[in-house]
Design a protein around this motif. Structure first.
Motif, PDB file in Angstrom:
ATOM      1  N   VAL A 307      35.675  40.067  44.498  1.00  0.00           N
ATOM      2  CA  VAL A 307      36.476  41.235  44.847  1.00  0.00           C
ATOM      3  C   VAL A 307      37.760  41.176  44.026  1.00  0.00           C
ATOM      4  CG1 VAL A 307      37.730  42.449  46.666  1.00  0.00           C
ATOM      5  CG2 VAL A 307      35.571  41.307  47.195  1.00  0.00           C
ATOM      6  N   LEU A 308      38.094  42.269  43.375  1.00  0.00           N
ATOM      7  CA  LEU A 308      39.319  42.359  42.591  1.00  0.00           C
ATOM      8  C   LEU A 308      40.339  43.168  43.379  1.00  0.00           C
ATOM      9  CD1 LEU A 308      39.506  42.965  38.787  1.00  0.00           C
ATOM     10  CD2 LEU A 308      41.081  44.132  40.310  1.00  0.00           C
ATOM     11  N   LEU A 309      41.489  42.543  43.660  1.00  0.00           N
ATOM     12  CA  LEU A 309      42.546  43.214  44.418  1.00  0.00           C
ATOM     13  C   LEU A 309      43.767  43.421  43.532  1.00  0.00           C
ATOM     14  CD1 LEU A 309      42.488  41.221  47.788  1.00  0.00           C
ATOM     15  CD2 LEU A 309      41.408  43.423  47.297  1.00  0.00           C
ATOM     16  N   PRO A 310      44.377  44.599  43.544  1.00  0.00           N
ATOM     17  CA  PRO A 310      45.640  44.783  42.835  1.00  0.00           C
ATOM     18  C   PRO A 310      46.683  43.798  43.373  1.00  0.00           C
ATOM     19  CG  PRO A 310      44.756  46.893  43.577  1.00  0.00           C
ATOM     20  CD  PRO A 310      43.926  45.836  44.218  1.00  0.00           C
ATOM     21  N   GLU A 311      47.611  43.421  42.514  1.00  0.00           N
ATOM     22  CA  GLU A 311      48.612  42.428  42.916  1.00  0.00           C
ATOM     23  C   GLU A 311      49.360  42.842  44.171  1.00  0.00           C
ATOM     24  OE1 GLU A 311      52.383  40.066  40.878  1.00  0.00           O
ATOM     25  OE2 GLU A 311      52.024  42.186  40.435  1.00  0.00           O
ATOM     26  N   SER A 312      49.749  44.111  44.256  1.00  0.00           N
ATOM     27  CA  SER A 312      50.515  44.562  45.421  1.00  0.00           C
ATOM     28  C   SER A 312      49.715  44.402  46.704  1.00  0.00           C
ATOM     29  CB  SER A 312      50.936  46.024  45.236  1.00  0.00           C
ATOM     30  OG  SER A 312      49.795  46.850  45.041  1.00  0.00           O
ATOM     31  N   ARG A 313      48.429  44.711  46.660  1.00  0.00           N
ATOM     32  CA  ARG A 313      47.562  44.565  47.841  1.00  0.00           C
ATOM     33  C   ARG A 313      47.405  43.098  48.210  1.00  0.00           C
ATOM     34  NH1 ARG A 313      44.569  43.535  51.647  1.00  0.00           N
ATOM     35  NH2 ARG A 313      42.533  44.472  52.087  1.00  0.00           N
ATOM     36  N   PHE A 314      47.239  42.239  47.223  1.00  0.00           N
ATOM     37  CA  PHE A 314      47.051  40.816  47.480  1.00  0.00           C
ATOM     38  C   PHE A 314      48.313  40.189  48.076  1.00  0.00           C
ATOM     39  CE2 PHE A 314      47.396  36.415  45.830  1.00  0.00           C
ATOM     40  CZ  PHE A 314      46.334  35.850  46.522  1.00  0.00           C
ATOM     41  N   LEU A 315      49.489  40.572  47.550  1.00  0.00           N
ATOM     42  CA  LEU A 315      50.731  39.987  48.038  1.00  0.00           C
ATOM     43  C   LEU A 315      51.124  40.509  49.410  1.00  0.00           C
ATOM     44  CD1 LEU A 315      52.847  39.950  44.744  1.00  0.00           C
ATOM     45  CD2 LEU A 315      51.598  38.060  45.801  1.00  0.00           C
ATOM     46  N   SER A 316      50.751  41.754  49.697  1.00  0.00           N
ATOM     47  CA  SER A 316      51.119  42.312  51.005  1.00  0.00           C
ATOM     48  C   SER A 316      50.268  41.748  52.136  1.00  0.00           C
ATOM     49  CB  SER A 316      50.991  43.839  50.977  1.00  0.00           C
ATOM     50  OG  SER A 316      49.631  44.227  50.825  1.00  0.00           O
TER      51      SER A 316
END
Length: 363
Positions: A307-316
Motif C-alpha cells: 500500500v502506498l500512502l502519501p506522506e501527509s496521510r502516513f504522518l497523520s
C-alpha cells in the motif's frame, strides 16, 4: 494502431528456434511499429526481446516468419543492406581511433573520400554535443560521452530505423536518467523510428510511445505506457510492471494499484470493511510511505500486498509493524486479468497477410 498509420517495421510470425525439442526463443510473434515512434521491447532476461532485436538487425538468422521495413521484406538481407543501424550495450567503439574516426569508420569502408566522411562525422558529433571532443579516444571519454559517439556512429549510415540494445545499462543511475532524456530528444528531432530493448520498467515508461512486454518468447501486451501500466492484460504484466497488487476474487484475479488501496486500523470496538491483514514492512520514501502487508486469508502467491500512502496521510496516522489492519479498494479501480499469452499453433512459413501484402506490392 490505426490501419492507415505508416509502418516502419512489421513482423509476421517471427520465430527463432535454436534447437529442436526446446521452446523457441521467439515464438511466432506479430508486431507492427509505427513510423517515427519510440518502441521499447521490455521483459525479464531470456524473454526474447534481444533476440527479436538482433533478427531485425540481421545479426541473428530467422527460423521462420518475415520482417518488413517500410513494406520491403528484409528477412534474408545482410545487415548492411537493411536500412537499420545498431547501437550496442557496450558501445563497441574502436579504442585506437578518435571519436571523429570512430564515427567515420563505416563511410571509410564504403570508400567515401576522407574530406567528405570527416565533414559528415564532424556534423554528427556537433549534433550530439561532442564536436569539441572529436579528437579524443574512447578511453579519454566518460560513459555518457562514449554513448554520444556510438549514437553518432550509428546515425552516419542514415538508417530508417535505429536499434538500441540496452544502451543505458552500463551507465550509473544519475547519468542513465540524463541520457534517456537525450535519447528521447534526439529521436524526436531526427524523426527516426527507435526500437529500444530494456529490462527496466522505469526506462521504458519514460521513453516509449509503444511498449511491448515479452515473456518466454511471446508478446504479452502492446500499448502505450499509460495503457500497459493502468490496464495490465494478465498477471505477468501486472507483476512485472510493478505498482500493482494481484488479488484473487470470486470472478478471478484482479490487479489494484498500490496507491489505490485503502487501509484502516482494526479495532475491537468496530471493524472497518475490508480484508484482514498485518503490516510486515514500512519504508518511508519522503513524499510517500510504502507499507508491506500480509493478508490473513489468501493463497500464498497472493498473500503479500503493498500500500502506498502519501506522506501527509502516513504522518497523520502512523502505522506500526505487526499492526492488524483492514485492506479495501474501490471496485471501479480494479482491473480484471486475463490468462496471458498462449503458445500459438504452428503456422505456415509465409502468413496469409504477408502473401497478400507481397501480391499488392507486385501488382
Amino acid at each position: 494502431m490505426d490501419a492507415a498509420t505508416p509502418l516502419a517495421i512489421e513482423i509476421v510470425a517471427l520465430t527463432k528456434r535454436y534447437a529442436i525439442g526446446i521452446a523457441p526463443a521467439v515464438d511466432q510473434i506479430d508486431l507492427r511499429i509505427a513510423s517515427g515512434s519510440y518502441c521499447c521491447l521490455l521483459g525479464p532476461s531470456g524473454c526474447g526481446k534481444s533476440t527479436t532485436l538482433r533478427m531485425i538487425a540481421g545479426h541473428e538468422s530467422v527460423t521462420q516468419g518475415d520482417i518488413l521495413l517500410e513494406n520491403r521484406n528484409i528477412t534474408r538481407l545482410p545487415a548492411a543492406a537493411r536500412g537499420t543501424a545498431m547501437m550496442f550495450q557496450s558501445f563497441a567503439l574502436f579504442p585506437h581511433l578518435s571519436a571523429l574516426d570512430n564515427v567515420a569508420f563505416s563511410l571509410k569502408m564504403k570508400g567515401v573520400a576522407r574530406a567528405e566522411r570527416q565533414r559528415r562525422s564532424a556534423e554528427l558529433l556537433e549534433r550530439v554535443a561532442m564536436g569539441h571532443l572529436a579528437q579524443r579516444k574512447p578511453a579519454e571519454l566518460s560513459g555518457g560521452q562514449q554513448q554520444r559517439v556510438a549514437l553518432a556512429r550509428a546515425l552516419i549510415t542514415e538508417p530508417r530505423v535505429l536499434l538500441l540494445d540496452e544502451p543505458l545499462s552500463a551507465l550509473d543511475p544519475f547519468l542513465r536518467v540524463q541520457m534517456r532524456a537525450e535519447l528521447r530528444r534526439w529521436q524526436k528531432e531526427l524523426g527516426l523510428t527507435f526500437i529500444h530493448v530494456t529490462h527496466s520498467q522505469e526506462e521504458a515508461m519514460a521513453l516509449a510511445d509503444t511498449m511491448v512486454v515479452m515473456n518466454h518468447g511471446l508478446i504479452e501486451q502492446v500499448g502505450s505506457p499509460h495503457q500497459v501500466y493502468n490496464h495490465p492484460s494478465c498477471e505477468f504484466v501486472a507483476r512485472f510492471m510493478g505498482g500493482h497488487n494481484v488479488l484473487q476474487t470470486a470472478d478471478g484475479p484482479i490487479a489494484v494499484r498500490h496507491d489505490h488501496m485503502q487501509i484502516a486500523s482494526a479495532s475491537a470496538s468496530g471493524e472497518p470493511p475490508g480484508l484482514p491483514a498485518r503490516i510486515t514492512d514500512i519504508e518511508y520514501q519522503g513524499t510517500y510511505a510504502l507499507l508491506g502487508l500480509a493478508l490473513d486469508d489468501a493463497p500464498p502467491a497472493m498473500r503479500a500486498v503493498s500500500v502506498l500512502l502519501p506522506e501527509s496521510r502516513f504522518l497523520s496516522q502512523p502505522f506500526e509493524l505487526g499492526q492488524a489492519v483492514r485492506l479495501s479498494w474501490d471496485p471501479a479501480q480494479a482491473r480484471a486479468l486475463g490468462p496471458g499469452a498462449q503458445r500459438p499453433a504452428p503456422r505456415p512459413p509465409q502468413s496469409a497477410s504477408l502473401k497478400l501484402r507481397r501480391d499488392a506490392l507486385a501488382a
